[in-house]
Design a protein around this motif. Sequence first.
Motif, mmCIF file in Angstrom:
data_model
loop_
_atom_site.group_PDB
_atom_site.id
_atom_site.type_symbol
_atom_site.label_atom_id
_atom_site.label_comp_id
_atom_site.label_asym_id
_atom_site.label_seq_id
_atom_site.Cartn_x
_atom_site.Cartn_y
_atom_site.Cartn_z
ATOM 1 N N ASN A 799 0.498 -1.211 -0.013
ATOM 2 C CA ASN A 799 0.200 -0.039 -0.104
ATOM 3 C C ASN A 799 0.865 1.429 -0.009
ATOM 4 N N ALA A 800 2.017 1.060 0.491
ATOM 5 C CA ALA A 800 2.709 2.345 0.958
ATOM 6 C C ALA A 800 3.279 2.502 -0.449
ATOM 7 N N ALA A 801 4.118 1.861 -1.081
ATOM 8 C CA ALA A 801 4.972 1.501 -2.287
ATOM 9 C C ALA A 801 4.036 2.102 -3.290
ATOM 10 N N LEU A 802 2.647 1.424 -3.394
ATOM 11 C CA LEU A 802 1.687 1.404 -4.612
ATOM 12 C C LEU A 802 1.330 3.941 -4.665
ATOM 13 N N THR A 803 0.624 4.180 -2.984
ATOM 14 C CA THR A 803 0.437 4.665 -2.645
ATOM 15 C C THR A 803 0.954 6.135 -3.291
ATOM 16 N N GLN A 804 2.467 5.663 -2.958
ATOM 17 C CA GLN A 804 4.219 6.920 -3.034
ATOM 18 C C GLN A 804 3.700 6.949 -4.522
ATOM 19 N N LEU A 805 4.291 5.742 -5.361
ATOM 20 C CA LEU A 805 3.732 5.612 -7.347
ATOM 21 C C LEU A 805 2.855 6.483 -7.618
ATOM 22 N N ALA A 806 1.353 5.858 -7.473
ATOM 23 C CA ALA A 806 -0.231 6.737 -7.483
ATOM 24 C C ALA A 806 0.802 8.392 -7.366
#
Length: 917
Positions: A799-806
């Motif tokens: 969740n943290a990695a994908l949120t930052q990427l988005a």
Amino acid sequence: MVLFDEVAMNYILSAAQSAGGAALCNQSSGGIVERRYTFLKRLCQVLCALGSQICSLVGSDFEVQVPLNLDKYMEALFAFTTHPSQLLRSSTQMTWGNLFRHDILSKDTVVGQMAIKYLRAARISLVKTGFPSKNDCPGCEFSRVDFDSDEDFNCSFNSFRAQQGEAVRLACKIVPFEAFQIAREWVQYQICTPIDTGNTTSVQWDAMTFFTESVLGQLFKILEKEKIPIDEGMELLQMVVNYETRDPLILSCVLTIISTLFPFVTHQPHFLPQVLFKIFPSITFELVEECKAPRTRAVKNLRRHACSSIIRICRDYSDFMLPCFDMMYEHVKKLFSSELLLTQMEKCALMEALILISNQFKDYNKQKAFLKELMAPVTAQWLSEEMKSVLLDPATFLAYVGADQVISDADTEDQMGINRSRISFCVNTILGVVKRARWPANPEEAKAGGFVVSTISDGAPIYRNPCAEPLQALLPNLFALIRTQNNLFLPENINRLSKTFTRVYEIMDVEKNFALGIPQPLLDAYDSSAYRNIAERMQGFFSSLYDNCYHMLGNAGPCMQQDFYAIEGLAEQIVGSAFTHLDSVPDHRLRPLVRLFMKQLVMSCPHDYYDSLLNPLLGPLFTYLLQRLNFRWQIINQRTSLCAQEEDEAYEENHVTQEVVEEQLLRLVTREVMDLLSVTCITRKFPELSANKEEVDGDEEMVSMESSQGIQMNTPSDELSELGKCLLQSEDIYMTLLTICFNSLSWKDTINCQRCASVLCWTLLKQVLGCNLLPDAVTWLYTSVLKGLQMHGQHEGCNAALTQLALLIYESLRPRYSELRFIMNQIPDIHVEALEQFDQKTIQSTVSKAGEKKKREQFKRLIAGTVGKPLGQQFKKEVHIRNLPSLFKKPKPTRDILENTDTAGLITLFSSDHDNC
């Protein structure tokens, strides 16, 4: 630190010291009192937590001093370390490691004294006893409570032994001389102890060997040369060399101790021949009763161990072994003269040992002549017309190895085994040469020996390998063999297999269990024969041959350097062999191509050959892998949907097991591919988020991080590698790489998703942000990230990695592409007004650095509607039972406290006597 109070610690110490018999019933009843045993586990957890606390506080900014009663704490912990329960012993090992590792505590006198006690106690705890199925020690009762089977216990004990080995090494740093004396005494005791008829002695030897290896391995690292006890060490080595036994398990332990003590020999070189004459007989070891019967597993392991010991000594002490080269070479020739003395693998091992010593010739012509002489029989056989015809045609190959023959009795003599051994011997010998033959590490010595042919523009030397010329002549047949092996998976060639060998291309049970994380079954090395039937031997032959071919290609570049990369038409030869008919190659055979060959080629290839070699290979390969992985993951997703709709009875157990194996193998292949992509394109700036290892199994191993940690790790600090910049010039290849990365975010592999989101996706995407991306491409990129959140968002790290990427994509592309706002509007349960405010700030770029954290939290709330349910909740069926009668409950008696006149009344609670309680 309250529990380090004198009174509290006395109670803890008293309880811990009585722990040995506290959980056991009296002898008449037997068994374990579960309540007492549970209390001991909780108390052990408290002690371990106290240890972690003191290790973190002592020496920190809080200025906490070493507790005065540290000795009592360590005695309490030590009581659990010597408890019969394997679980309690294991629970304390990490705490001991932290104490012995601590910069301040490790220097305390109390810790030093306890380290000696710990080392002596390890002589008991390292012995593998206490199996649930046995009754040979008090720990068996506890094991029956804690472990379901002997395999479960064995797996736990192996983990415990690894932890205790680390603690022993740390303790050795604190008290090195005492540790050496304890190890020395134990070795001497075992040598003087008679061997019993069972396997008790071998278990004791195994524990002693592990302890000695841990201590002495550390001793040579931490002590100065002048302080090493050479005389005592040589005396001990002399005892070990003089020790005679015919027990293969104990003899294997003897070999390990000799290897461990070998550094002492470097101080007295005259003792070297005695050591070699002790090791070499084990290479040809046979039991008298094994004249015609298959060798037991213990004997095969001993012979393999002896070969490994020779290789290890020649690798680590090649310059020291150089004076013995002629003697070893003559001895090896005598062994080779008899066909029955050595297996083909043992011959290859001895050849590798000789090659390692020959690296110290430091004379190009002399080493080249030796390698030619050594390889002459293999070269003649490999280049013969018969072998060429076998390697070029799949049908001829299958007939040559006997895979098209029907064997009525699987245990009959294998007539074609000699042909398979010839191919294996050639391949393994070539692999050994490629792995071991090298030029001198010292540039001056290499130049003086004739190994340097020229220099590159920056002045770095270009070396030539003495084995390059003979190997070049062997490569065409290697490419032919690889092409033939890929062709074997075509339907017409599968149909050529006889009914005896219909399953020889399937994944081996060992690899399957390893991929699934299933521990190997326990085998009695004395009783179990290492014999395999003909179908199993054929399956092992195909598996090892396939892997070794790619091992050879992967090592050819680092070994031969420009003599390999400059081969005319090399890219075409690789495409025409390794990349042939990949659609028919199963996943477990695709992995060696990616991991053993292509990854090594990318890592070792010089910049000068990027355009001529890597670009023609990586473009088609990644295009194919994208197509294959997309198709395979689509099947997995559809299968999950079908399983949700059908009843469990519709799937037989073996069918479900096969699907689980296929899905796990696909995960492993996917990780190998993404690892190759990372090596190809990324210059690492920090350690990888999670290792791409087979031991990492499924979603349960998912790394859990706080959101702030995940965002910090996802900061775009990676750079595009030189090869990545070269691939960037080809739009088709680069778009393929981007597509693989963003597609992988929604594949059912959380580890792969987190690695891609935090490392690969943004590093590749930011290189093309300045280009005129099509609106459809931007929409697809952003949607892929949101799909990843839907699939993996319930995992905190993902969740943290994908949120930052988005967020990075939205910030970078929203000012130019209104399509991103349209996508955001479609997110379920999104707050429109909050989105409008965030969108305006993004377009105007008015957020200061101080508001970055607030902005990230706001964005995370906006896209929270995309996060899907955990897998365990997706197919949950709600059960509603109506008109369920309530259970009868006995009403509690009502008590009027005011009418109660006993000492528990309200008046008593506030009396002066109560204040003194």
